[in-house]
Design an enzyme around this catalytic site. Structure first.
Site, PDB file in Angstrom:
ATOM      1  N   SER A 254      14.504  43.859 -11.496  1.00  0.00           N
ATOM      2  CA  SER A 254      13.004  43.205 -11.193  1.00  0.00           C
ATOM      3  C   SER A 254      13.865  41.760 -10.797  1.00  0.00           C
ATOM      4  O   SER A 254      15.032  41.423 -10.992  1.00  0.00           O
ATOM      5  CB  SER A 254      12.344  43.049 -12.521  1.00  0.00           C
ATOM      6  N   LYS A 255      13.026  40.806 -10.804  1.00  0.00           N
ATOM      7  CA  LYS A 255      13.311  39.437 -10.317  1.00  0.00           C
ATOM      8  C   LYS A 255      14.258  38.799 -11.437  1.00  0.00           C
ATOM      9  O   LYS A 255      15.225  38.003 -11.242  1.00  0.00           O
ATOM     10  CB  LYS A 255      12.208  38.543 -10.237  1.00  0.00           C
ATOM     11  N   ARG A 256      14.188  39.239 -12.684  1.00  0.00           N
ATOM     12  CA  ARG A 256      15.028  38.549 -13.752  1.00  0.00           C
ATOM     13  C   ARG A 256      16.366  38.957 -13.419  1.00  0.00           C
ATOM     14  O   ARG A 256      17.298  38.418 -14.131  1.00  0.00           O
ATOM     15  CB  ARG A 256      14.290  38.857 -14.903  1.00  0.00           C
ATOM     16  N   HIS A 257      16.559  40.117 -12.745  1.00  0.00           N
ATOM     17  CA  HIS A 257      18.051  40.445 -12.591  1.00  0.00           C
ATOM     18  C   HIS A 257      18.638  39.675 -11.395  1.00  0.00           C
ATOM     19  O   HIS A 257      19.661  39.830 -11.125  1.00  0.00           O
ATOM     20  CB  HIS A 257      18.065  41.949 -12.111  1.00  0.00           C
ATOM     21  N   GLY A 258      17.942  39.228 -10.630  1.00  0.00           N
ATOM     22  CA  GLY A 258      18.407  38.349  -9.469  1.00  0.00           C
ATOM     23  C   GLY A 258      17.579  38.491  -8.131  1.00  0.00           C
ATOM     24  O   GLY A 258      16.381  39.019  -8.295  1.00  0.00           O
TER      25      GLY A 258
END
Ligand code: GLU
Length: 482
Positions: A254-258
């Site tokens: 998800s976005k928090r991974h990049g």
């Protein structure tokens, strides 16, 4: 299913940009079709009028094209099983709803969103699975009439019944789901649009889909869909549920991974070939030991069983490494072409550069580029006035014999000392002789002084791109000359 051409589909909902995980689903379907000489269909699942957007649809189509995942039927390529937008198939679902109603397998539901939410919350609070309790299942005709008068158009639910939903998954083997856990699910919304599970079954049947390949997050949907296939008397397709891409922490990417959307990767300067290559091998047991696979080889060696089962932990560094390898495989002309949008993004107009000069820059940095966007920094270095000396380079320039070596380079470069022809070799030879320095002691101060960095393209290329005047200017800053 013998004699029937293999048909698969990718069915995105245009409610967001194409996620890299969905691109992998599209890729598996495409590879499966190409490997087996089947057809790859694209169906746009746009019945959610609130979340669907035309911009997302346009971007998804553009991203699939960019990845070269071409479809045989779908938007812009109408075949005999269209239309390929669910929103344009409105009238196609009702006959099947009627069929289910006549068989006593579907019923109208008048519950309001608030009532359903209250029921759901109650079940969750009581630590029970949040499924529909069947309030409208056994209403009498009288009660239905009365409800209709008060509540208007109903939604329709499928009567799930007892037992188990079973199917054999091409990747996971025998699968069994307890029907009791499903609850009667909505198949037609009160606004007359079909719900996902119903629309997909009717469409996959009418489009003669033989294999449904999608992520394991759809496993419980498949259980519901299997029940619908049975109730409608359709032969179900073969199902294959592949693993999902996760971050290093094993949580769904998800976005928090990049970066997560194909668009973001594209904008950062990844090449489509690198993404395809990487996704084909991600979590796969084929291609072991070899990282670079041209598409025709991927198609030839692709196998769903080998590719879809293992966990797929996303490793951006590996993708970058593959990207660098593809960048190096381009001809200078091809690479210059691919770099043009990134040259613009860096604030330069590629058409204003002299072609030969731009080609020599591209040739010089080709081996150093990981992402196409890296070109910006090199243009600043070669063309712009900016040459920022990194801390590491500054430290190096203070150490040992570096100040003396740089001074000798500066003097050797002054006009009149050496001819322009083969300037680099002449200058290096002269300074080597005068200073007695060689290897790193000779080259590193020069590199640090003219590029501001301790690594980068080959020095002789940098020399010929910068030219005597710029080289002198940069060295002057280091030796303290005006
Ligand atoms: N529209 C669904 C999705 O994007 C399709 C799932 C399926 O392949 O059936 O998740």
């Amino acid at each position: 299913m013998t004699g029937l051409k293999l048909r698969v589909r990718f069915a995105p909902s245009p409610t967001g940009e194409l996620h890299i995980g969905n691109a992998r689903t599209a890729l598996f379907n495409w590879l499966f079709a190409r490997h087996n000489g089947g057809a790859f269909l694209l169906r746009i699942e746009d019945t959610d009028q609130v979340r669907t957007s035309a911009v997302y649809e346009k971007n998804i189509l553009a991203d699939l094209k960019w990845l070269s995942l071409d479809w045989d039927e779908g938007p812009g390529k109408e075949g005999q099983f269209g239309p390929y937008h669910q929103s344009q198939r409105a009238g196609m679902y009702e006959p099947y709803l009627n069929k289910l109603r006549q068989a006593g397998l579907a019923y109208p539901c008048y519950c309001t969103a608030d009532e359903l939410e209250a029921e759901r919350m109650g079940l969750i609070a009581g630590k029970m699975p949040p499924r529909y309790g069947g309030k409208c299942r056994n209403l009498t005709d009288e009660e239905r009439k009365e409800k209709e008068r008060v509540c208007g158009q109903p939604a329709f639910r499928f009567k799930v019944g007892e037992g188990q939903a079973e199917f054999s998954d091409l990747i996971r083997g025998a699968m069994k789901f307890d029907c009791g856990a499903l609850g009667d699910f909505i198949i037609m919304r009160s606004d007359g649009t079909p719900a996902y599970n119903f629309a997909v079954v009717v469409d996959d049947h009418l489009m003669k889909i033989t294999h449904v390949i999608r992520g394991e997050d759809h496993l419980s949907n498949t259980a519901s869909q299997i029940l619908l296939y049975k109730a409608l008397g359709f032969e179900p397709p073969v199902f294959a549920h592949h693993s999902l891409i996760t971050g290093k922490d094993r949580a769904k990417l998800s976005k928090r991974h990049g970066s997560v959307s194909v668009r973001e990767f594209r904008e950062r300067g990844f090449l489509p070939e690198a993404i395809i290559n990487y996704l084909s091998l991600l979590g796969s047991s084929f291609g072991e030991g070899q990282e670079i696979f041209p598409p025709d080889r991927i198609i030839r060696e692709f196998s769903l069983e080998k590719t879809g089962k293992a966990s797929a932990v996303f490793d951006e560094d590996k993708l970058k490494w593959i990207n660098g390898a593809y960048i190096r495989s381009y001809s200078v002309e091809e690479l210059t072409e691919a770099l043009a949008p990134f040259v613009r993004k860096a604030g330069y107009d590629p058409n204003l550069f002299e072609r030969g000069w731009l080609h020599s820059v591209v040739a010089a940095v080709q081996g150093n580029l990981t992402l196409l966007a890296d070109i910006g920094g090199y243009l600043d270095l070669f063309y712009g006035q900016r040459c920022v000396i990194s801390d590491e380079a500054a430290e190096l320039l203070r150490q040992g014999r570096a100040p003396e070596v740089i001074k000798l380079f500066y003097n050797a470069l002054l006009p009149g000392n050496l001819p322009d022809d083969d300037l680099y070799n002449a200058v290096v030879q002269k300074v080597r002789k005068e200073s007695g320095a060689k290897g790193r002691e000779l080259y590193m101060p020069l590199r640090a002084a003219i590029t501001g960095s301790t690594q980068g393209p080959e020095l002789d290329r940098i020399f010929s791109i910068l030219g005597r005047e710029k080289l002198l200017k940069r060295l002057a800053l280091v030796v303290g000359e005006k």
